[in-house]
Design an enzyme around this catalytic site. Sequence first.
Site, PDB file in Angstrom:
ATOM      1  N   GLY A 212       3.214  -1.804   2.785  1.00  8.82           N
ATOM      2  CA  GLY A 212       2.072  -1.200   3.457  1.00  8.82           C
ATOM      3  C   GLY A 212       2.240  -1.061   4.949  1.00  8.82           C
ATOM      4  O   GLY A 212       1.249  -1.046   5.685  1.00  8.82           O
ATOM      5  N   GLU A 238      -1.224  -6.753  -1.048  1.00 13.12           N
ATOM      6  CA  GLU A 238      -2.265  -5.755  -1.330  1.00 13.12           C
ATOM      7  C   GLU A 238      -1.700  -4.352  -1.405  1.00 13.12           C
ATOM      8  O   GLU A 238      -2.236  -3.486  -2.112  1.00 13.12           O
ATOM      9  CB  GLU A 238      -3.384  -5.839  -0.280  1.00 13.12           C
ATOM     10  N   ASP A 239      -0.589  -4.088  -0.691  1.00 12.72           N
ATOM     11  CA  ASP A 239       0.008  -2.754  -0.692  1.00 12.72           C
ATOM     12  C   ASP A 239       0.533  -2.371  -2.075  1.00 12.72           C
ATOM     13  O   ASP A 239       0.352  -1.240  -2.536  1.00 12.72           O
ATOM     14  CB  ASP A 239       1.125  -2.665   0.348  1.00 12.72           C
ATOM     15  N   TYR A 240       1.176  -3.323  -2.756  1.00 16.66           N
ATOM     16  CA  TYR A 240       1.675  -3.056  -4.107  1.00 16.66           C
ATOM     17  C   TYR A 240       0.532  -2.713  -5.057  1.00 16.66           C
ATOM     18  O   TYR A 240       0.630  -1.772  -5.858  1.00 16.66           O
ATOM     19  CB  TYR A 240       2.447  -4.276  -4.622  1.00 16.66           C
TER      20      TYR A 240
END
Length: 398
Positions: A212, A238-240
Amino acid sequence: MSLWWLSLYIVEALCAFGVVLNAVLYLMHVMSYLYAKIHMNRKPPELMKAELQGVSILKPLKGVDPNLEENLESYFEVDYPEYEIIFCIQDEDDPANEVCKRVMAKHPTIPAQIVGGGKKVGCNPKVNNLMQGYNIMKYNLFWICDAGIRVLPMTLRDHVHKMTDKVALVHAVPYTAHRKGFSSAVEKIYFGTQHARVYINAHMAGIICMTGMSTLIRRDVFDKCTGGLGNLSQYIAEDYFMAKCLSDNGWKCALSSYPALQNSGNYSVRGFVKRMARWTKLRIAMVPFAVLLEPFSECFLAGLLLAMSLHHFLSWNMLVVFLYHVLGWFIADYMFFRALENGHLQISKRDFLVAWFIRETLTPYVIFSALWDPTITWQNSRYRLRCGGRAEEVPSIV
């Protein structure tokens, strides 16, 4: 007799695996090189004629890095007609406030503001920090960029150009800006060889693999699929899970032509090892089966497996096979690195060779460190990961 046959089958299977694995790995070398030559750092004519939408840029900040002002200023210099910048700072006493005010004063015509006192909605400090800016941003497209990322003037325009009707998220290949010092070369070569090769091939294969550092997202689609940014605060990565939620709902993720240029002023080999160990811990929690194969994707272990396989099947000399493998891998990495650098190398061949060798030999230590201590230290807090990627904060012991 049965044990003898069983051991023979195991050896045959392992050697066959070694040949197939190396064929796949060299194919990945070729595909990533071609992709970099064709797609990376390109400015097609239609880019300047594309229909553009307003964009809200969210910048999570904590503390002052030696290169912070340079990085922030690059966002005021992007070639884009309509955007706003929202600096998200948790603490009003954070010295990053003064840096933001100084940069904003240099560019009074660019809409920018500072929001503080991030809302705690979970254990992820980055998501907590972003929530205030997320709640007040005015455009549907929002671009989350880490504090240590410096952008090129065409980066945002390219991100928006990639946001077609079926795409809900555009991300960028993690790379590094040129910085002085040998430790910077080690980091640059990792992101310009092994990491970029896997990242690009995963994208071409439709496998979710993203960071991210630089992410452009459609808010309407994102909120519908995830329930809002706050719902991702239960994860450290959280990006995944941003990409996974959108992909599970039928939306595509596109890759920008311009990489995410990491330009932190604080870097060292020790810091690089700690960072890689943290990322390995995240992958172990989220995709444990893929991590089992990860060591075999590195040059030296793959070369040993190939040498053993060709010695078994063809009686070739293991040392000769291994040395030719390392030479071929090194040349392929160097060509790929040049393609990502757009042909303009900023480090010498000698530094590349030494840094490449050190980076390759660090891999076993990184994996061992990740397995030895599964907790993650991030922004002065410690977290324990559960299977599936969920995290819980570990209380500090006084």
